[in-house]
Design an enzyme around this catalytic site. Structure first.
Site, PDB file in Angstrom:
ATOM      1  N   ASP A 313      12.504   2.319  -8.271  1.00 33.94           N
ATOM      2  CA  ASP A 313      11.697   1.169  -8.673  1.00 33.94           C
ATOM      3  C   ASP A 313      11.609   0.956 -10.185  1.00 33.94           C
ATOM      4  OD1 ASP A 313      11.355   0.507  -6.069  1.00 33.94           O
ATOM      5  OD2 ASP A 313       9.351   1.331  -5.874  1.00 33.94           O
ATOM      6  N   TYR A 397       5.593  -2.211  -1.556  1.00 33.14           N
ATOM      7  CA  TYR A 397       4.718  -1.131  -2.032  1.00 33.14           C
ATOM      8  C   TYR A 397       4.019  -1.488  -3.333  1.00 33.14           C
ATOM      9  CZ  TYR A 397       4.983   3.114   0.819  1.00 33.14           C
ATOM     10  OH  TYR A 397       4.794   4.046   1.791  1.00 33.14           O
TER      11      TYR A 397
END
Ligand code: NI
Length: 663
Positions: A313, A397
């Site tokens: 990420d 997320y």
């Protein structure tokens, strides 16, 4: 452009060299690149951030002695796919370095997926005849197709000809009853589109023969979905009538004895610079720079929609680019200082992320206490911590990155994991072997979350040593006649390859970062201890793509000799990289790290077996570590806390009794 020139002229020369780029500097850097490198209109700016001066220069810097300011930009052309990294000297107004990243050659590597592409992918996929056919085979109407949510996921790398040298994302799809519906409750299994972002087309489509019905039960989490909220909650207000105990001056934060500078980068998000503590009359450095440079989330489901999922990420999206605006009264409580952070958008235009970083204080229970019943001496002090945090939302997320500073000299980092799990549709009557069932027809693939903290240590000075310690039982013998003795072992991690280590809870293994050039109150080297938690390591097999690309997650500890070029645990271009970059490559040099200018890299995380309670939004799960003074201070550094009662606290149901419970 004229506007920015004048703005840079008015910049005070007392600006600290590690301050994040200002809006004017972002504009100047991007405009200089566009002009001097004749960038086409199809060029996009993946990352634009401060190019930090070398450490030695920063450490000798003082107000009135400006260091050159520079910006680094990772750009790519959406028509040609060519990738460049440019460095701009903002004082000389010149591009001083312009290097092409060989994205078409092994081991490849692409700039992160940018926000524009998040939206573009939906259109590309929905225009694909094969994908539409696959949707119709699953009973979707034209109207349904319009509402389908297409998630562009970083593709990973699997050494297939079709992916080499191309800029790709892999798209999975979700049915939605309306635009506000939570698509993750309705995954469309067996359809996966690989999209070439440069050619703007689907280059490969998986449309599995077997059709798994789409789970259609609505599972929303917005307030409208839960109209009946609990009624037995009274307000809990944090009131700081006299204001907070911290002070903020630009990017400099001071709180009691602590001081640090706030930084921010598009890739890492929140960065802390020059963390130090005042000890009596001395100002003592602990860390030069601390940040989370990478994370990876490998999934353990071998089926078409999931086996390739392994989001990095930071390097594949940018934790700073995807930071949230934190809202007062929601994310934090009490007297809050927010930092607004300028960042560049995909087009090289600055935008200010309002409230991207939150700073506040929290009560943290008892810090120390003793009751001496023999003479009725009773002393207790409450703990308070300073919290600095930032949240990033990466697709489904949400990750909160929290640094805590304590009055006893401890520093903690905690990642809060929340948001929505990845989901898999499960055919009625069949089980889900690759994870936990979270709802009817809905499974959550088991996965791991790994984070890597880069801790540029400077405990009491630039040269530090890392030692490993553990507790080992001593065999029965003349020197252990009662069998109760166990030894504390220590060894110096002298070279980089010796210092790739795993935690071991059984022996209480821990690591100390010490300065052997200084003596503490008992004649030893002052140190900070890295207290690693019982944290998993990468469970994917040796040779598995996600393991070779996320090599940093195979060990808890890495130590490298400081090299300003080694900044990210997974290397510079983890997106679609063939693997082997980052920490395993850095330590292959096997440089000497004893009493050297070193960087400690700590991997921590969690293995996540999904449960019904993780849906529709999972409650915060945490992962992190502590840095605790270990022979750094001559005594408990919190002995001088005042023994004040909390006057605002009350006791008794009627709220009349005064004072806190103790003292
Ligand atoms: Ni998870």
């Amino acid at each position: 452009m004229t506007k920015t020139t004048s703005a840079t002229k008015t910049m005070p020369d007392t600006r600290h060299p590690l301050d994040p780029l200002s809006e004017a500097e972002i504009t100047l850097a991007c405009d200089l690149l566009k002009k001097q490198k004749k960038l086409s209109a199809s060029t996009r700016f993946a990352f634009v951030q401060l190019e930090e001066p070398v450490k030695a220069d920063v450490l000798t810097w003082g107000p009135g002695k400006p260091l050159p300011r520079a910006a680094a930009a990772t750009v790519f052309d959406t028509k040609t796919g060519r990738v460049h990294v440019g460095i701009v000297d903002l004082d000389k107004k010149a591009v001083t370095s312009w290097l092409e990243h060989p994205a078409k050659q092994h081991p490849y590597g692409q700039p992160p997926v940018i926000i524009e592409e998040f939206f573009k992918v939906g259109d590309i996929v929905k225009a694909d005849a094969g994908w539409r056919k696959a949707m119709k085979r699953r009973g979707l109407t034209e109207k349904d197709i319009e509402l389908v949510q297409v998630d562009p996921f970083s593709s990973g790398y699997f050494d297939r000809e079709i992916e080499k040298g191309r800029r790709l994302v892999t798209a999975v799809s979700y049915w939605r009853s309306d635009i506000k519906d939570n698509g993750y409750a309705h995954p469309i299994e067996g359809v996966v589109a690989t999209v070439d972002l440069i050619e703007e087309k689907v280059i490969e489509l998986v449309d599995e023969k077997e059709i798994i019905p789409i789970p259609k039960t609505k599972r929303n989490y917005n307030r409208a979905a839960y109209p009946n909220t609990r009624k037995d909650i009274k307000p809990l207000d944090i009131v700081q009538a006299a204001g907070p105990s911290f002070t903020v001056d630009g990017w400099q934060v001071r709180w009691q004895n602590w001081s640090f500078r706030v930084g921010f980068s598009a890739r890492e998000g929140l960065v802390l610079n020059q963390i130090g503590i005042r000890d009596g009359k001395k100002q003592r450095p602990i860390m030069y720079r601390a940040s989370i440079t990478e994370m990876v989330v490998p999934y353990a489901d071998p089926t078409a929609n999931h086996y390739w999922k392994s989001a990095f990420d930071a390097g594949e999206y940018g934790l700073g680019k995807l930071a949230n605006a934190l809202e007062l009264g929601c994310d934090c409580l009490g007297h809050i200082h927010y930092f607004d952070v300028p960042v560049a958008d995909d087009y090289g235009v600055p935008t200010v992320m309002k409230n991207a970083i939150c700073l506040h204080e929290e009560d943290y229970g008892v810090l120390w206490k003793h009751y001496e019943f023999r003479n009725d001496t009773f002393e207790v002090r409450r703990s308070r911590r300073l919290v600095i945090s930032s949240f990033a939302t990466v697709g489904n997320y949400d990750y909160g990155f929290y640094w805590y500073f304590y009055q006893d000299g401890s520093i903690q980092h905690e990642v809060k994991l929340t948001g929505i799990i990845q989901t898999a549709a499960v055919a009625p009557g069949s089980g889900y072997p690759w994870g936990g069932m979270v709802a009817e027809g809905l499974g959550g693939p088991t996965h791991q979350h790994f984070f890597n903290a880069r801790l540029d240590m400077m405990v009491d000075g630039a040269k530090n040593t890392v030692t490993e310690h553990e507790f080992i039982p001593r065999p029965w013998g003349r020197d252990n006649p009662h069998g109760n003795v166990f030894d504390t072992t220590s060894r110096v991690l002298a070279r980089e390859r010796d210092a790739a280590r795993e935690a071991d809870g059984r022996t209480g293994r821990f690591w100390k970062i010490s300065n052997t050039n200084v003596k503490n109150s008992v004649g030893n080297a002052p140190a900070y201890k890295l207290a690693a938690s019982a944290s998993p390591l990468m469970l994917a097999q040796e040779g598995c793509s996600m393991r070779s690309r996320g090599g940093f997650a195979t060990k808890h500890l890495w130590v490298t000799k400081y090299d300003p070029a080694e900044r990210y645990a997974s290397g510079n271009f983890p997106n679609q990289h063939a693997g082997g970059d980052g920490l395993p490559k850095f330590i292959a040099q096997n440089r000497a790290i004893e009493n050297e200018n070193i960087v400690v890299w700590h991997t921590f995380g969690a293995t996540h077996f999904c449960r019904p309670e993780d849906f529709p939004v999972m409650p915060v799960e945490t992962a992190g570590f502590m840095l605790k003074p270990n022979g750094f201070f001559a005594e408990n550094p919190a002995m001088d806390l005042p023994p004040d009662k909390n006057a605002a606290s009350v006791t008794g149901a009627d709220g009349t009794g005064g004072g806190s419970c103790c003292s």
